[in-house]
Write an enzyme that holds these catalytic residues in place. Sequence first.
Site, PDB file in Angstrom:
ATOM      1  N   LYS A 106      30.982  43.211  32.051  1.00  0.00           N
ATOM      2  CA  LYS A 106      29.879  42.279  31.805  1.00  0.00           C
ATOM      3  C   LYS A 106      28.685  42.528  32.717  1.00  0.00           C
ATOM      4  CE  LYS A 106      31.186  38.506  34.872  1.00  0.00           C
ATOM      5  NZ  LYS A 106      30.013  38.701  35.743  1.00  0.00           N
ATOM      6  N   THR A 107      28.933  42.913  33.980  1.00  0.00           N
ATOM      7  CA  THR A 107      27.817  43.164  34.897  1.00  0.00           C
ATOM      8  C   THR A 107      26.987  44.345  34.412  1.00  0.00           C
ATOM      9  OG1 THR A 107      29.142  42.320  36.736  1.00  0.00           O
ATOM     10  CG2 THR A 107      27.173  43.569  37.303  1.00  0.00           C
TER      11      THR A 107
ATOM     12  N   ASP B 235      24.549  34.367  34.272  1.00  0.00           N
ATOM     13  CA  ASP B 235      25.834  35.060  34.424  1.00  0.00           C
ATOM     14  C   ASP B 235      26.907  34.041  34.807  1.00  0.00           C
ATOM     15  OD1 ASP B 235      27.639  37.140  34.588  1.00  0.00           O
ATOM     16  OD2 ASP B 235      27.122  37.652  36.653  1.00  0.00           O
ATOM     17  N   GLU B 236      28.165  34.364  34.518  1.00  0.00           N
ATOM     18  CA  GLU B 236      29.303  33.477  34.837  1.00  0.00           C
ATOM     19  C   GLU B 236      29.052  32.068  34.303  1.00  0.00           C
ATOM     20  OE1 GLU B 236      31.986  34.631  35.846  1.00  0.00           O
ATOM     21  OE2 GLU B 236      31.669  36.328  37.191  1.00  0.00           O
TER      22      GLU B 236
ATOM     23  N   GLN C 286      38.251  32.078  31.538  1.00  0.00           N
ATOM     24  CA  GLN C 286      38.266  32.176  32.998  1.00  0.00           C
ATOM     25  C   GLN C 286      37.537  31.000  33.655  1.00  0.00           C
ATOM     26  OE1 GLN C 286      38.096  36.225  34.855  1.00  0.00           O
ATOM     27  NE2 GLN C 286      37.309  36.832  32.870  1.00  0.00           N
TER      28      GLN C 286
ATOM     29  N   ARG D  11      44.155  40.281  36.863  1.00  0.00           N
ATOM     30  CA  ARG D  11      43.742  40.977  38.092  1.00  0.00           C
ATOM     31  C   ARG D  11      44.491  42.301  38.232  1.00  0.00           C
ATOM     32  NH1 ARG D  11      39.434  39.230  37.905  1.00  0.00           N
ATOM     33  NH2 ARG D  11      40.236  38.389  35.948  1.00  0.00           N
TER      34      ARG D  11
END
Length: 724
Positions: free
Chosen positions: A35-36, A215-216, A250, A608
């Site tokens: 995503k970044t 973002d997020e 998330q 993770r």
Amino acid sequence: MSPDEYLSVLNPQQEEAVVHEGGSLLILAGAGSGKTRVITTKIAYMISHLHLDPYSILAVTFTKKAANEMKERAVLLEPKSAYAQIRTFHSFGAYFLRKYYMEAGVDKNFTVYDDDDMVNLVSKAIPTLPKKECSFVAHKISLAKDYCLTPDSSDFSQIGCTEEFADQYAAYEKRLRETGNVDFGDLILLPYLVLKNSALVKNEIHSRYRVIMVDEYQDSNVAQFLLLQQLSGVEDGVETYVCVVGDDDQSIYKFRGAEVKNILNFQNCFPDTKLVRLETNYRSSSQILACADSVVKNNAGRLGKTLVSARGNGKKPVLAFLENQDEECEFCSQLIENAHKKGVPYSDWAILYRTNAQSMGFESVFLRKKIPYTVVGTLKFYEREEVKDILAWLSFVANPKDEIAFRRIVNKPARGIGNTSQEKIVECGRGRSMLDGCREIKLSKKASEGVQFFVSLSVELDSMLNENPDAESGKKSKSKKKSLSDFVSAVSAKSGLEDYHRSQDEIAGTQKISNLQELANAASLYPCTKAGLLDFLDHIELDRTLENESEQDDSKDRVTMITLHNTKGLEFSRVIITGMEHGVFPREDKAGDELEEERRLFYVGITRAKDELYFTSCGMRRMYGQTKFMYPSPFLNEIDSSLMKVIGDTPPSYEPGLSAGEDPVAKKWHVGAQVYHDDYGYGVIASGKMNDEGEYVISVNFETGGTKRFLPKYQKSLVLEDCE
């Protein structure tokens, strides 16, 4: 770098998101989906290809680290990105208020009050309020601002406060406005109010920012959502391009005010929204992702996506059923040691747990085995304030000459025994006992009352450790029937430290009480005697010594110990998720939306892992100073057994493929619940599942030793027991 060059490295979904124009855009970015890269490439693309003025781009995220990374990566692709506004939400709020300070009613040179400043201001605004309550009120004010509530708001039910809160909030706000300063919550709330009430400022902002990116987005709270609406002008028909990036699966920060509904309802609030799903995962193997998907798909509140690994099949995750938490620590240490002998670095490993208190057992075993580790996001167990407080009391009861322990505990919580009084007591009692000094020294009335309480409590606690009070009469010693955990719990409660640290938990969302309970759990292996206390303190001192020795090793090759919440955004080659039992993860009190957030937390933990994933579940665990029989986490039942390698003795309550679901009968009659039957007496639900007719069936282990199956929906003789 030309657009053709940086677009060429994107997958089709990433490129679709980058080149999108027109209405708003929601990028649903799964874990490890890049995503970044997408959001930074999109900034560069809009400037270089669409010839957008970088000055008109506002991109916000939640941490300074993330904002800096976003800016650096965008500038590498397109140098003009340096002129875009790429900030944290709160940094933008401060920038906005310095520009429009008059409209916001703050001083041009305002400073931002932190939590301690807020508590002090509450105490000044409401002088009659006790200091402890000042902290609580300050916390509730912060929460109110996260929900965009002002003192004039008619409903504070969302934050659960007292009837007096509105007046307390108003008094605080009046005092705050008089100072000209702002608190952290104002950095979002005040810009929202200025935009809402000032057409002139609103027009200026809408003319300035033609693109707004977040973002997020799943971590945004209500106030941030409402600010985004005002900045974009969506309710005023302004054609600002809004792009948000996030993952509903998330969203795990409800306790901080994050609202998952912001992302779930985005398409309703921003018309003509295009939804792009990033589902190619570049982090984890397919078998790990299969476990993650089988769990999170049980949540009703999600937009839905299925991650596909770019890394192939990989190793099958392992589920280990273990006897108790000591065996759990041993299992994890052996895994790590065996891998290290084969050349696997310690830093490849991460041990994940639901609460910080669970680190204690692992720390103790790792220190003895000389396995280097680091605890992320918190202090090591024996360095924590609340643990040091209780250990000081234990040390003082063992040795009343201990000046250092005395100084730590005599006035905590505050008893009016200041530094001057303490110096007099220490000088008088030096070489003898601090209690002698307490009895003999003359102090002020307030200090004398505090000292009298301290002496009485010290004597009472010492009496609880009598070695064998009934030995002379030939009676069996009652003290030996108790474990030292009872004593540790009594110290916590009677000293006032339990209430003191519980209030800190309520204010800061910490887990200090859990750590005190874990210390009591560790003491349950020792008898409630003076000798037992000394053995326990010797054991802890050994751990502390080993801990200090390990600190001298500057190597960064260490196992990571970390809570599930703190793993967000991180990745590890090998992950062990521990404590997979009902009542530990998920916690006993979780249901509905809260259970769904716990499930998302499990999903975050699973994703993770890059190469290897392990789950551990114990049949017994020391909790609240007692050994309790445990049942596998219902989340484990949601994973089909074919997706994992199961090792150890499989308990009868492990029924893979069974959804923890949202069926009301299943939620009520859950595994681990205590029940009473008119004919069979008391028992515990060992398992539950749907039969072929779609009815929920439970198996109950009764104290008499028998096991019976029931359809609870139709049982009048079977009732749930109130465990409180």
